[in-house]
Enzyme design. Structure first.
Site, PDB file in Angstrom:
ATOM      1  NE  ARG A   1      40.550 -20.833 -16.893  1.00 38.56           N
ATOM      2  CZ  ARG A   1      40.682 -21.230 -15.645  1.00 38.56           C
ATOM      3  NH1 ARG A   1      41.739 -21.910 -15.261  1.00 38.56           N
ATOM      4  NH2 ARG A   1      39.746 -20.954 -14.758  1.00 38.56           N
TER       5      ARG A   1
ATOM      6  NE  ARG B   1      35.078 -21.268 -11.308  1.00 38.08           N
ATOM      7  CZ  ARG B   1      36.373 -21.383 -11.513  1.00 38.08           C
ATOM      8  NH1 ARG B   1      37.081 -22.228 -10.807  1.00 38.08           N
ATOM      9  NH2 ARG B   1      36.986 -20.631 -12.408  1.00 38.08           N
TER      10      ARG B   1
ATOM     11  CG  ASP C   1      37.281 -23.297  -5.231  1.00 39.28           C
ATOM     12  OD1 ASP C   1      37.327 -24.166  -4.355  1.00 39.28           O
ATOM     13  OD2 ASP C   1      38.267 -22.615  -5.553  1.00 39.28           O
ATOM     14  CG  ASN C   2      40.017 -25.255  -8.019  1.00 42.08           C
ATOM     15  OD1 ASN C   2      39.672 -24.143  -8.428  1.00 42.08           O
ATOM     16  ND2 ASN C   2      40.991 -25.416  -7.159  1.00 42.08           N
TER      17      ASN C   2
END
Ligand code: AMP
Ligand code: MG
Length: 493
Positions: free
Chosen positions: A177, A184, A253-254
């Site tokens: 990706r 983050r 963290d996302n």
């Protein structure tokens, strides 16, 4: 063939942020094979898609071989997961392979997800399986086509392994990706929680150089950094809400500071409108429900600004906290502004009227009462704008409240230049015909796991052009049939 010049890496994270990651290599896998390659994205990255599609290309994209110039590394990060702090997360099954400069001069990370264990793996196996890899591929590309900022899928590769998951053995896979970075909120928290203020500053400085270069000479760069990240999150979540997207795991963290949607796990789109929609099998309390997403974004930003407080005014914490709080509280009105703008556009409302917020809220209230299909309704409103509300009304078992709303909407748009045909065209450019309908996504992922990739390729091609209705694709338009039942998604590990 992957030649030494296939990837022109320019690795700033590795070079400038020593101590923020662990150098690591992907695991060798028996039989790397490309499942799907995003040739258009390869072109955008000045990559040779024939080389990527070759045997050695598949090995590189599976993490089995490192290409020339790569400095594979696992990034350290922490994170608040469902409200509780985990000081040590990090790339437990992902590797940053390197940074590429795309055709527009934008620096982008190439990351492999599922490439094996790393020093951050804890109890995990470091692997990913095909279903979740293809879910991220599909949903991410769908979001991109909808105009929502997101990480992109460059390739999905199977590894030739079988991986144990809760339902038994599944094909191992890796997602290659691309992100404008993988920094983050949790990356800041990792160093902040250890009291390493200097490292938080280095990370902030790096983030500013990479994402917000206009701030380099600012008098208060760290406060400005917060504002920028806040505004991008506000805009992003407004866009999620406007297409009916539920991220599912909005842990810190996302949350990418770039403002891109990242880490597609148990995400899904709503069919019937319900602010309480939850799809993730692990979100028992509904913390990350559709309607909670704006409030959660603000909560996540609070965790972010806390890490910046020592940088904002090192010698006067009280003042820094005060300033930070004011900026944080601005999230709500900024978010509402972005959202209302989007909703106005979705409804074909030109200009600004004091009654708009109420008009938009009332529509949402009526949709919620009857669980009306969110995507179908907006698309059918464009037909109503041209004088025929029959199809839109048919979505309501009892259209009486909707009829009153329609009349208010008609009055609001009457006499505008954009009314009628022009209004409908503008609405159709924003309100998709095709979204990743849960039952169609599931069907494609199940077939892929059984070895049949045709449904995946077909739905991907449908979702790449979401606004343009095409003949023969009727099955992709509506919500799930009743016998599909409530949809549950799993965390994608
Ligand atoms: P996620 O739920 O994908 O956002 O991941 C949360 C954390 O768990 C991250 O630190 C991941 O790297 C880690 N993780 C998730 N799945 C695995 C896995 N299969 N093996 C090792 N670490 C994992
Ligand atoms: Mg994650």
């Amino acid at each position: 063939m992957i030649r030494p010049d296939t990837f022109a890496f320019d690795n700033t994270y590795a070079a400038e942020l020593e101590g923020f990651y662990a150098r690591w290599n992907g695991e060798r896998v028996p039989e790397p094979r490309i499942v799907h390659l995003n040739a258009k994205l390869a072109v955008e990255l000045s990559l040779d898609s024939d080389a990527l599609a070759s045997e050695s290309g598949a090995a590189v994209l599976a993490g089995s071989e490192a290409p020339e110039g790569a400095v594979p590394l696992a990034q350290a990060y922490a994170g608040h997961q469902f409200g509780g702090f985990s000081p040590q997360l990090g790339d437990g099954r992902a590797l940053l392979i390197g940074e590429l400069i795309d055709r527009h001069g934008v620096r982008r990370d190439l990351q492999l997800k599922g490439s094996g264990r790393t020093p951050f793996s804890r109890g995990g196996d470091g692997k990913a399986v095909l279903g979740p890899v293809l879910r991220e591929y599909l949903l991410g590309e769908a979001m991109h086509a909808l105009g929502v900022p997101t990480t992109r899928a460059l390739a999905a590769v199977t590894t030739g392994e079988q991986i144990m998951r809760q339902d038994g053995l599944e094909p191992g896979a890796v997602l290659a990706r691309v992100a404008s970075s993988h920094i983050r909120v949790g990356t800041f928290e990792f160093f902040s929680a250890r009291g390493e203020t200097d490292r938080v500053r280095r990370l902030a400085d790096y983030s500013i150089r990479r994402h917000f270069p206009d701030l380099i000479n600012s008098a208060d760069p760290y406060l400005q950094l917060f504002r920028e990240v806040r505004d991008r999150q506000a805009s992003l979540v407004a866009q999620w809400m406007a297409v009916g997207f539920v991220h599912g795991v909005m842990n810190t963290d996302n949350v990418a500071i770039s403002g891109e949607t990242i880490d597609y796990g148990p995400c899904a789109f709503i069919d019937g409108y319900d602010p309480g929609s939850v799809f993730s099998s692990i979100d028992h309390g509904g913390r990350y429900a559709y309607g909670n997403q704006p409030a959660i974004a603000q909560w996540n930003l609070a965790r972010f600004v806390e890490t910046l407080v020592p940088l904002i005014a090192a010698d006067d914490t009280e003042h820094a906290v005060q300033v930070a709080t004011t900026e944080l509280e601005a999230f709500q009105p900024i978010y509402q502004d972005f959202w209302l703008k989007r909703m106005r556009a979705k409804l074909g409302l030109a200009g600004v009227d004091v009654g708009d917020l109420d008009l938009v809220n009332e529509l949402h209230r009526i949709m919620a009462v009857q669980g009306v299909d969110f995507t179908l309704l907006f698309r059918r409103l464009a037909v109503a704008a041209q004088g025929d509300p029959t199809e839109a009304r048919a979505l309501f078992t009892d259209p009486s409240a909707f009829d009153i709303w329609l009349e208010r909407w008609r009055v609001r748009t009457a006499g505008e230049d954009g009314s009628g045909f022009g209004q409908a065209r503008a609405m159709d450019g924003l309100n998709p015909v095709y979204i990743p309908r849960n039952h169609k996504v599931q069907e494609a992922l199940d077939a892929a796991t059984e070895g049949d990739l045709d449904p995946f390729r077909r739905i991907l091609s449908v979702l790449e052009r979401p606004f343009e209705r095409r003949a023969g694709l009727e099955e992709y338009e509506g919500g799930a049939p009743d016998d599909f039942g409530p949809y549950r998604t799993f965390c994608g590990t």
